[in-house]
Write an enzyme that holds these catalytic residues in place. Structure first.
Site, short mmCIF file in Angstrom:
data_model
loop_
_atom_site.label_atom_id
_atom_site.label_comp_id
_atom_site.label_asym_id
_atom_site.label_seq_id
_atom_site.Cartn_x
_atom_site.Cartn_y
_atom_site.Cartn_z
N CYS A 1 50.48 31.01 33.74
CA CYS A 1 50.52 32.36 33.03
C CYS A 1 50.96 32.14 31.72
O CYS A 1 50.61 33.01 30.94
CB CYS A 1 51.39 33.06 34.00
SG CYS A 1 52.98 32.30 34.19
N HIS B 1 57.48 34.59 35.45
CA HIS B 1 56.18 34.74 35.32
C HIS B 1 55.82 35.72 34.18
O HIS B 1 56.74 36.31 33.62
CB HIS B 1 55.56 35.98 36.50
CG HIS B 1 53.97 36.30 36.00
ND1 HIS B 1 52.93 35.36 36.39
CD2 HIS B 1 53.51 37.45 35.90
CE1 HIS B 1 51.78 35.95 36.24
NE2 HIS B 1 52.15 37.11 35.69
#
Length: 1188
Positions: free
Chosen positions: A50, A257
């Site tokens: 990510c 994330h």
């Protein structure tokens, strides 16, 4: 952290430099989804990438970086096709970045993949699953790019775009001397703790003056001593910067994330919120109170504006109109505006019909106008940017922000971004552009701007391929497989339906679109089955242990198949809805056939029972009374015990009270595989449950009979070994050798083999298994035989020569399960003493008949699911190549005028293998006063491709040696029929058709009939054999061909008129009747009968294709001239004889069945078994055994 992952060595590129350790990337089953409403592409997460995706999206949305990278051509970077060449100088990382950016701009997919890019990084699958810091990645990636671009025009790309300099000034308070120091940077790090905003943080870090005094004095070079001084950074007020990317981190210091907020500088995406786009469905019924309801143009435009891509099938458009307005097109608008398709064609300036007129869409300008009109009626503001020209619609020209979270791209408002600078989810990395930078007008909303030509071509080709794959995938997702079971190819036997011929020829696979209706399916099957006669009923069938059973008849031709509850892979039985093979069929779950294991004492003769308990598999309808089991066993009465355990347990037998014998099997809880014990109530030595235990009056069944079959002398011929269900076979074998007093050497070279009720030795039982695992029943007999049992990787097979196999004559062989069919065939030929290469193998089915051939000679026995105990047949004759047929050819010669065969023109043919030189069968056409017959003369077999035309088959048949004496001037003078039940059956009417189109099947036979002149039968022409009845005699004249054009309908009146015209008689002065040769009956065809039937049933009457006539090509029509013959009878003397013969035959079959039931079932050797009783009935136990 990353080491040298990004470094490239241009001196030599190893063959495995980019492939070492990379994970296997499997091909997806479905093509990637298209872009969503934002028209922007995300990037798929490889597991922990990510952080990489967020940075790549930022670089991609940096126009200056993207265009600078695109400006480097293949002449500088090389080509990816050459990357594996040893001496090639290919700069893989920038090339893969170019390709990724082109995909993000142009490829119509929801998310792009970074797999090729990370491969160029040299990352392994472990690296792709591990998360890293995005700032560190930014620095290393920029460094890798600088290294990759050395020697190119882009060598200073990173320095030119991202390099900055911090100038530190120190001013001496004494002499005012200024000392400067410069520091390069690519990014600035600021501390945000205890500050109210980014400006404060920057001020504190880089602008606020730092004073050197007291204990922290500054050494001035001019003054050459420690002095007070002030330190500050040079204020660059020449430029201002705009924020355009915010990389967000959610989580803690060691994980979490990343996603990114990006400003769309070039207006590449559609900034439109989902709640606005997915506004509540416009209720068009509101128009009913307005004048707009009378304007179908506005209604249709409003409906289309709500559809995806403003596109919809025309059929669904009418349905949508009905759903949304409550008014159908035909009721409201057809009278004034005509049919819907015509209306759409007349307004071509608004609607665009496809070439086949199946779909309709709104023209682009009309789409926007229709949308605004509808929204204006609802007084809603609809902010949107059209996907074709994003950013150009609406008054605003400011770029909008998007939240890009791996594959997902969503619009976001600026006010929501300000809330992301605090808490667990906050801004981590900010990217700025100079405010003075201006984008050229041609770059606005133009994703193709500055993309190199070779990448444009690659993306265009990839988009075409994606569309093709999506179309194929859509077709695959909406298509399902149906298995059509054809009623004429089945017969009702032993309580269920079974194929008459092979399973391959009885079941046709059909791929069909589930969005179509049941009526469409029925029509397609009608067209597929040209030979079908009469009504067609489609029913859902399922396989049960007893065979095939019909459950539900499908109704509602107007319903789509997805609503009719037809599943993928469904078995559909195609029949007339009443009978199969002359037997009326009961359908539904209530009469589902149940296969029961019925245990009873063997009967040696009348009133004499032996002590052997036998098991007989029998089939009963679920709604039949339990007492019918006595009828099936020819027993007057008795006691019925049921075992409810699965599998049958010795302690779970329950007696059924006498008053419950009249209840059905379903009511009593019987299921497939249930065990039933039948005991004669008059037997003193009865078997009844006592205190819940299973007690036998014969003896306890916890033993096995072991017979000495080793051909060695012994004092004992057999011994009785006490066992339990968990006894190991090896221990039983050793104990039997000891008790039979045989040599110990047999322990290494012997095996136990079960003996069936006919005395046949079955497959050896593995030594390591228990009796329960080997499914050996207590009380059964086993033979001790020479030879080792097969291992777990071996198969024990029976094999025999030919198809006429007598029980007990099979040979045996043990082979490896990995052996190929070809090698297995060689071993069996060698053991049977045969030679040659014109043999093939077939597997014997449960009816003791040769099944389908084992065509894949290189496949292993395991792959073809050959199991121990199977019987393979050695058949002489080489298998045909795939797509070829072996077709027996017959010569069809109708009777001569005398009623005998006119065989003067027939050649003297040699007999074919297994058949006589000719076969004579009752003709389908001429039941005269003599025994009317038709000659079918065997000419030979031909091998022909299924792609060959029918005329090629005729020509090849005439080239057979047996046909050399036949005088045929041209293949066009030959009429071809299929042969079924020794009669010409289906007419093959079109010479140019391929044989594949006729669906002949592997066992098809063809007969040829000589014509006097060429004929050209159309698809609506019916060929009939008409015969005029001889007045005063129960006989007919010679049959004459009559062609009936059915284009005006299959009515009785039309046929009567055609026959009357053919014989030049008034239509009211003739009577006609169809002949049914298999029943020796005539059925009169009259318009009066049809009218009467029409009153009783309105649907599908007056159609001779349906019941009760089922008229087809080649049928015999008897004609009676009422001017000279007023007798009502159509039958002949031969019909009387035929009916009497059928009656006697049926009576004989009934007596044979009764005799068979009464016959003793003692275990006898196979040589003593009467061969005429070896049929499906005798082998049913083999079939049932597989259902345990």
């Amino acid at each position: 952290m990353f080491g040298d992952l990004f470094e490239e060595d241009y001196s030599s590129v190893s063959n495995n430099q980019y492939g070492k350790g990379k994970k296997l990337k499997t091909k997806t089953l479905e093509p990637p989804a298209p872009r969503e409403f934002t028209n922007l592409s995300g990037i798929r997460n490889q597991g922990g990438t990510c952080y990489l995706n967020s940075l790549l999206q930022t670089l991609h949305f940096t126009p200056e970086f993207r265009e600078a990278l695109f400006s480097l051509g293949p002449e500088e970077l090389g080509s990816l096709e050459d990357k594996d060449k040893p001496d090639a100088k290919v700069r893989v990382i920038p090339l893969q970045l170019q390709r990724l950016f082109a995909q993000l701009l142009l490829l119509d997919q929801e998310a792009a993949s970074t797999a090729d890019l990370t491969d160029s990084f040299g990352w392994t699958s472990n690296e792709e699953m591990r998360q890293h810091d995005v700032q560190e990645l930014n620095r290393i990636l920029f460094s890798a790019l600088e290294t990759s671009l050395v020697g190119t025009s882009g060598h200073d790309l990173i320095n030119r775009l991202y390099h900055g300099t911090v100038v530190n000034q120190v001013v001496c308070k004494e002499c005012k001397n200024i000392s400067e120091k410069q520091e390069d940077f690519l990014d600035l790090t600021v501390a945000v703790k205890n500050v109210c905003g980014l400006e404060d943080a920057l001020w504190n870090m880089y602008v606020e003056e730092e004073v050197f005094d007291y204990d922290n004095l500054y050494h001035c070079g001019t003054c050459d001593r420690l002095v007070k001084a002030a330190k500050s950074e040079l204020d660059d007020s020449e430029y201002t910067y705009d924020l355009f990317s915010v990389i967000i981190h959610r989580g803690g210091c060691y994980g979490g994330h990343y996603h990114v907020y990006i400003k769309d500088v070039d207006h590449l995406g559609n900034w439109q919120f989902q709640e606005e786009k997915s506004q509540p469905d416009l209720n068009l019924k509101a128009f009913q109170n307005e004048e707009a309801v009378d304007d179908p143009l506005m209604i249709l435009k409003a409906i289309l504006s709500q559809e995806e891509n403003n596109l919809i099938p025309v059929d669904q458009l009418g349905q949508k109109l009905l759903e949304k307005t409550g008014i159908s097109w035909n009721k409201k608008y057809r009278k004034q505006h005509g049919p819907l398709r015509k209306f759409l064609q007349l307004h071509s300036q608004i609607f665009l019909l496809s070439s086949d007129k199946s779909t309709v869409s709104l023209l682009k300008n009309s789409s926007l106008q229709a949308e605004s009109n509808v929204l204006r009626n609802h007084q809603q503001l609809f902010h949107t940017m059209a996907s074709e020209s994003p950013g150009l619609i609406g008054s605003t020209t400011c770029p909008h922000w998007f939240d890009i979270n791996d594959s997902r791209v969503q619009p976001i408002k600026e006010k929501d971004i300000t809330q992301q600078f605090q808490g667990k989810e906050s801004a981590y990395m900010l990217f700025y552009r100079k405010s003075q930078l201006q984008r050229p007008p041609e770059a606005r909303a133009n994703p193709r701007y500055s993309v190199p030509c070779h990448l444009l071509k690659e993306m265009d080709a990839a988009n075409v391929e994606l569309q093709i794959k999506r179309s194929e995938c859509d077709s695959a997702n909406n298509n399902f497989e149906l298995h059509l079971h054809l009623g004429p190819h089945y017969h009702f036997f032993n309580g269920a339906l079974h194929p008459i011929i092979s399973q391959t020829d009885s079941v046709w696979d059909l791929t069909f679109n589930k969005r179509k209706t049941l009526g469409d399916l029925r029509q397609s099957i009608f067209q597929l089955l040209e030979f079908w006669e009469g009504d067609m009923v489609l029913s859902i069938a399922k396989y049960v242990p007893a065979g095939l059973h019909i459950y539900q008849t499908l109704t509602g031709d107007e319903l789509p198949l997805c609503e009719v509850e037809i599943a993928d892979g469904e078995d559909i039985f195609v029949w007339n809805g009443v009978e199969v093979g002359g037997v009326q069929i009961q359908t539904g779950v209530d009469c589902e056939p149940l296969l029961l294991h019925v245990l009873h004492l063997e009967t040696r003769g009348e009133d004499e029972k032996c002590g052997q308990l036998v098991e007989t598999p029998l089939v009963f309808p679920a709604n039949a009374e339990v007492g019918t089991v006595f009828t099936a066993l020819a027993m007057p009465a008795g006691v019925i015990l049921m075992n409810r355990a699965e599998p049958a347990d010795d302690e779970c037998w329950t007696a059924i009270p006498q008053e419950d014998v009249t209840k059905t099997f379903r009511e009593q809880g019987f299921k497939n595989g249930s065990s039933v014990l039948i005991q004669d109530s008059s037997d003193d030595n009865s078997m009844l449950p006592r205190q819940g235990k299973w007690i036998t009056g014969v003896n306890e069944t916890d033993w096995l009979h072991i017979k000495n079959l080793c051909q060695l002398e012994s004092e004992e011929k057999q011994v009785k070994i006490p066992v339990t269900s968990n006894s190991v076979v090896f221990d039983i074998r050793i104990k039997a050798i000891k008790e039979l007093k045989l040599t110990k050497e047999l322990a290494e070279n012997s095996c136990l083999r079960p003996i069936d009720r006919n005395g046949k030795l079955l497959c050896p039982v593995p030594d390591s298994s228990t009796l329960k695992e080997a499914e050996v029943k207590m009380g059964s007999s086993l033979g001790l035989c020479l030879g080792k049992p097969p291992s777990s990787s071996q198969l024990f097979l029976f094999f025999a020569l030919g198809t006429d196999v007598q029980p007990g004559t099979e040979m045996e062989v043990i082979v490896e399960e990995t052996l190929s069919v070809r090698d297995c065939l060689k071993i069996m030929l060698e053991k049977s003493g045969q030679s040659g290469d014109t043999w093939h193998l077939r597997k014997m089915d449960w009816c003791y008949e040769a099944g389908e051939p084992l065509c894949e000679e290189d496949a292993t026995l395991k792959e073809l699911m050959i199991c121990s105990g199977d019987t393979l047949l050695l058949i002489e004759g080489k298998l045909l190549p795939p797509g070829f047929l072996k077709v027996p050819i017959w010569w069809y010669q109708p009777q001569g005028p005398s009623g005998h065969w006119d065989n003067q023109d027939l050649p003297n043919c040699t007999p074919s293998q297994g058949s006589s030189s000719w076969r004579a069968t009752p003709t389908q056409g001429a039941p005269g006063h003599m025994p009317a017959r038709v000659s079918l003369l065997y000419l030979g077999d031909i091998e022909i491709s299924e792609d060959a035309a029918l005329v090629e088959l005729k020509a090849q048949a005439m080239a057979l040696p047996s046909a050399s004496e036949l005088t045929v001037r041209s293949p066009a003078l030959l009429r071809a029929w299929t042969v079924e039940s020794k009669r010409p059956c289906r007419l093959l009417r079109t010479d140019r058709w391929q044989l594949r189109e006729y669906k002949l099947g592997r066992r098809a036979e063809i007969c040829l009939e000589l014509l006097q002149k060429e004929e050209n039968l159309g698809p609506q022409d019916m060929l009939l054999r008409t015969q005029m009845r001889i007045p005063g005699e129960r006989a007919y004249s010679l049959a004459v061909d009559l062609v009936w054009d059915t284009a005006r309908g299959w009515t009785a009146g039309s046929l009567r008129q055609r026959v009357a015209d053919f014989y030049s008689l008034p239509v009211e002065k003739i009577e006609i009747a169809k002949y049914f040769p298999e029943k020796f009956e005539w059925l009169p065809v009259s318009s009066w009968n049809q009218q009467i039937a029409k009153k009783k049933k309105k649907k599908k009457q007056d159609n001779l294709q349906g019941a009760p006539y089922y008229l087809r090509d080649g049928d015999t029509i008897g004609v009676k001239n009422l001017l000279v013959d007023d007798d009502d009878d159509f039958s002949t003397v031969r019909d009387d004889i035929g009916k009497e013969n059928q009656k006697q035959l049926a009576l004989g079959k009934k007596k044979s069945r009764e005799a068979l039931r009464a016959r003793s079932s003692d275990t006898v050797s196979s040589a003593e078994m009467p061969t005429q009783f070896r049929g499906p009935e005798a082998s049913l136990s083999i079939h049932v055994g597989s259902f345990r």
